[in-house]
Scaffold this active site. Structure first.
Site, PDB file in Angstrom:
ATOM      1  N   GLY A 155      -0.785   1.727   8.389  1.00  0.00           N
ATOM      2  CA  GLY A 155      -1.508   2.676   7.215  1.00  0.00           C
ATOM      3  C   GLY A 155      -2.614   2.316   7.025  1.00  0.00           C
ATOM      4  N   LYS A 186      -3.409   6.899   7.809  1.00  0.00           N
ATOM      5  CA  LYS A 186      -4.006   7.986   6.735  1.00  0.00           C
ATOM      6  C   LYS A 186      -4.891   8.327   7.258  1.00  0.00           C
ATOM      7  CE  LYS A 186      -3.815   5.531   2.730  1.00  0.00           C
ATOM      8  NZ  LYS A 186      -2.856   3.849   3.150  1.00  0.00           N
ATOM      9  N   ASP A 261      -0.680   5.708  -2.906  1.00  0.00           N
ATOM     10  CA  ASP A 261      -0.961   4.697  -2.846  1.00  0.00           C
ATOM     11  C   ASP A 261      -3.035   5.381  -2.549  1.00  0.00           C
ATOM     12  OD1 ASP A 261      -0.533   5.007   0.282  1.00  0.00           O
ATOM     13  OD2 ASP A 261      -2.110   3.362   0.593  1.00  0.00           O
ATOM     14  N   ASP A 262      -4.412   4.652  -3.078  1.00  0.00           N
ATOM     15  CA  ASP A 262      -5.682   5.474  -3.053  1.00  0.00           C
ATOM     16  C   ASP A 262      -5.798   6.558  -3.038  1.00  0.00           C
ATOM     17  OD1 ASP A 262      -6.162   2.349  -2.277  1.00  0.00           O
ATOM     18  OD2 ASP A 262      -5.895   3.530   0.100  1.00  0.00           O
TER      19      ASP A 262
END
Length: 287
Positions: A155, A186, A261-262
């Protein structure tokens, strides 16, 4: 003669009388319980005995890939899971743990029994790992995992792993009794930046192959999607997400993850994320 020389000679003499290093302890991870009774000659060929319902077992396939098999070989390895007739007499030895197994080896035969298909596969991996140095250690092994989910998440940002690297990773997980691989690089555009779009055929086939190879190695392959960067909290994007999950289901994927996330802005709203996941649960998982 100085003390150092005497010390070296004494150490060498002692080493000459020490037994060979136990093969079971070369297995990674080291099994929970090992009872060693010595060493025997490693058979050149083995005969595999199992119940008919294990014909398509990935555990049996792993054993056949790891050792030479002859139907008339004198050395017999019996494999099965709890409930199989061929190993019924040994079920009492099984640890009462999911993915647990019991392994018994003597100079004429071996028994491998698992609580489930995964446990049987791990018993096979222990047997194969223990003979990796060309020796056959006799005795029994009882083993089970302490952690339910064991593996990795791909990831990260940057260049994703290559297809061959992923295949190599999955094989490594199987040998070392890890059971989880979550695919979510990603910089795979169809995972994140272009999450609404289907994979091109060639890339989709590669993911399909990863999933199939994972099954053969006792690894659960999770495909993850990352919609939070630009998601719109409306029916159109909810259906876009369901459609993408359906596409992956059609490739054979059966385990999924949704990443948030992020991210920042609209995508980071926790109540909206919860609503979306409930929608996925009702309209994809349950259906």
């Amino acid at each position: 003669m100085n003390k150092l020389t005497i010390g070296i000679i004494s150490a060498l003499a002692l080493a000459g009388t020490m037994p060979a290093k136990a093969q079971f302890k070369l297995v990674n991870p080291v099994p929970q319980n090992i009872q060693s009774t010595g060493f025997a000659q490693l058979p050149q060929y083995v005969n595999i005995k199992t119940s008919n319902n294990r014909d398509n077992s990935f555990a049996v396939a792993a054993l056949k890939n790891g050792i030479r098999v002859e139907s008339n070989a004198k050395y017999t390895i019996t494999l099965g899971i709890k409930g199989d007739k061929c190993v019924k007499a040994y079920a009492k030895h099984l640890p009462k743990k999911a993915e647990g197994y019991w392994l018994s080896i003597n100079d004429k035969s071996a028994i491998i029994i698992g609580n489930d298909e995964e446990g049987l596969f791990y018993g096979v991996q222990t047997f194969l790992g223990s003979i990796a140095k060309g020796k056959l250690e006799t005795g029994t092994v009882a083993d089970w995992p302490d952690v339910d989910f064991r593996g990795t998440v791909e990831g990260f940002y940057g260049t994703p792993w290559s297809h061959q690297a992923r295949l190599s990773q999955i094989a490594f997980y199987g040998r070392n009794k890890m059971n989880t691989y979550i695919y979510g690089p990603k910089d795979d555009p169809y995972h994140r930046d272009q999450w609404r779009k289907p994979y091109p055929t060639e890339e989709g086939n590669r993911i399909k192959e990863l999933n199939e190879v994972a099954k053969k190695n006792g690894v659960n392959f999770y495909w993850a999607i990352h919609p939070g960067v630009d998601i719109k909290w409306n029916n159109e994007d909810r259906d876009n997400l369901i459609n993408k999950l359906e596409m992956m289901y059609a490739l054979g994927i059966r385990s999924f993850a949704v990443f948030f996330d992020d991210i920042w802005g609209e995508g980071a709203k926790a109540d909206k994320q919860a609503e979306l996941l409930n929608y996925v649960d009702n309209n994809f998982i349950n259906r």
